[in-house]
Design an enzyme around this catalytic site. Structure first.
Site, PDB file in Angstrom:
ATOM      1  N   CYS A   1       0.831  -1.222   0.000  1.00 45.70           N
ATOM      2  CA  CYS A   1       0.000   0.000   0.000  1.00 45.70           C
ATOM      3  C   CYS A   1       0.855   1.258   0.000  1.00 45.70           C
ATOM      4  O   CYS A   1       1.401   1.640   1.036  1.00 45.70           O
ATOM      5  CB  CYS A   1      -0.931  -0.005   1.211  1.00 45.70           C
ATOM      6  SG  CYS A   1      -1.970   1.468   1.318  1.00 45.70           S
TER       7      CYS A   1
ATOM      8  N   CYS B   1      -0.399   4.086   2.229  1.00 46.27           N
ATOM      9  CA  CYS B   1      -0.126   3.870   3.657  1.00 46.27           C
ATOM     10  C   CYS B   1       1.337   4.154   3.989  1.00 46.27           C
ATOM     11  O   CYS B   1       1.648   4.735   5.027  1.00 46.27           O
ATOM     12  CB  CYS B   1      -0.432   2.422   4.050  1.00 46.27           C
ATOM     13  SG  CYS B   1      -1.972   1.769   3.404  1.00 46.27           S
ATOM     14  N   ASP B   2       2.246   3.712   3.124  1.00 42.96           N
ATOM     15  CA  ASP B   2       3.662   3.653   3.506  1.00 42.96           C
ATOM     16  C   ASP B   2       4.613   4.520   2.678  1.00 42.96           C
ATOM     17  O   ASP B   2       5.796   4.601   2.993  1.00 42.96           O
ATOM     18  CB  ASP B   2       4.144   2.189   3.428  1.00 42.96           C
ATOM     19  CG  ASP B   2       3.350   1.281   4.347  1.00 42.96           C
ATOM     20  OD1 ASP B   2       2.929   1.745   5.417  1.00 42.96           O
ATOM     21  OD2 ASP B   2       3.137   0.100   3.993  1.00 42.96           O
TER      22      ASP B   2
END
Length: 320
Positions: free
Chosen positions: A134, A137-138
């Site tokens: 993701c 997300c990261d």
């Protein structure tokens, strides 16, 4: 056969736990089937910095532990196993787990989706330590780093474009010589000066310091079989997601990719009394916070639906 519950919740990610929180506080005494990975996808995420309320971030597993403790406080019951099959053809609904049947007046399906992975052991070893599924997300953790995106579809092109906000070079590794992404997504990625493409290649292995970071990958040419090593700081696997809906085949309508279909602007499925929340129906956003929000919607929808049913039954009884 156990007593008939007001609501059974399938799944224990942000969607399932938030649904349980609202249902428990509405005195519906929810029963949650956590599945085999209690806490869902967030349990394989290390640092979570984009969930509101944690100014310094929080570890994914810790966030899910907090959610579980919060819903337990309001009397939610848990069964830490997987639901094998369901019968939504008649009410009360029945779900089976470990050869035992459970019945409920309403069901919230929040079984999530699983990122499709490369299925190499080193990928699992470095998940959360340089390997991610993701970018939203990261991506932030890879500021100024060189990263690889694996895939050739829309997801991969989206992730690659997104990562160029942080990374000076994003290398798309694709096992074929042409992308399957939509034309507009292809054009956008090919026009981005920070994105470089390596064709006819796949990742054979990921190297790094265990529990710390990724340092390199071994690439395999899919035509010649030649192996080459490449220094890299991160690997983003973007080959798609698979909703966890196999056990719902024939019970609820699924789209061509297996996502649950719901009525727009609600959590209602096509079966009265069955609701859906989180990534099991959301192929677009797939974030912890949107999953939690839809869990809240599902619990409120279920509560109102149960109340309407009770009123209808009382009215019917009063007419006899």
């Amino acid at each position: 056969m156990s007593a008939i519950r007001d609501v059974i919740i399938l799944g224990s990610g942000p969607a399932g736990y938030t649904a349980a929180l609202y249902a428990a506080r509405a005195n519906l005494k929810p029963l949650v089937f956590t599945g085999l990975q209690p806490g869902g996808q967030l349990t394989i995420t290390t640092e979570v910095e984009n969930y509101p309320g944690f100014p310094t971030g929080i570890q994914g597993p810790e966030l899910m532990d907090h959610m579980r403790a919060q819903v337990a406080r309001f009397g939610t019951e848990f069964v830490d196993t997987l639901v094998e099959k369901v019968d939504f053809s008649r009410r009360p609904f029945t779900v089976w787990a470990d050869d035992k049947a459970y019945q409920a007046k309403s069901v919230i399906v929040a079984t999530g989706a699983s990122a499709l992975l490369l299925n190499i052991p080193s990928e699992t070893k470095f998940m959360g330590f340089g390997v991610s599924a993701c970018a939203t997300c990261d991506g932030f953790f890879f500021k100024g780093k060189r990263v690889i995106v694996v895939g050739g579809g829309d997801t991969a092109m989206e992730e690659a474009n997104y990562l160029t906000r942080f990374c000076p070079e994003v290398i798309v590794v694709h096992r074929r010589d042409a992308l399957r992404a939509s034309k507009i997504m292809q054009e956008r990625a090919l026009a981005n000066a920070r994105i470089r493409f390596i064709w006819n290649c796949e990742i054979a292995e990921v190297f790094g310091e265990e529990g710390k970071r990724v340092t390199a990958v071994k690439l395999r040419d899919t035509v010649t079989g030649t192996l080459t090593d490449m220094a890299i700081d991160g690997v983003f696997v973007a080959i798609g997601h698979k909703p966890n809906t196999e056990f719902l085949q024939g019970q609820l309508p699924l789209d061509s990719k297996g996502y649950l279909q719901i009525k727009a602007g609600s959590s209602y499925t096509s079966v009265e009394g069955v609701f859906a929340a989180g990534d099991v129906h959301d192929s677009v956003y797939r974030q912890a916070v949107t999953a939690a929000g839809s869990g809240c919607m599902a619990a409120i929808d279920a509560e109102r639906w149960l109340e309407a049913q009770a009123h209808a039954e009382a009215s019917a009884a009063g007419t006899h």
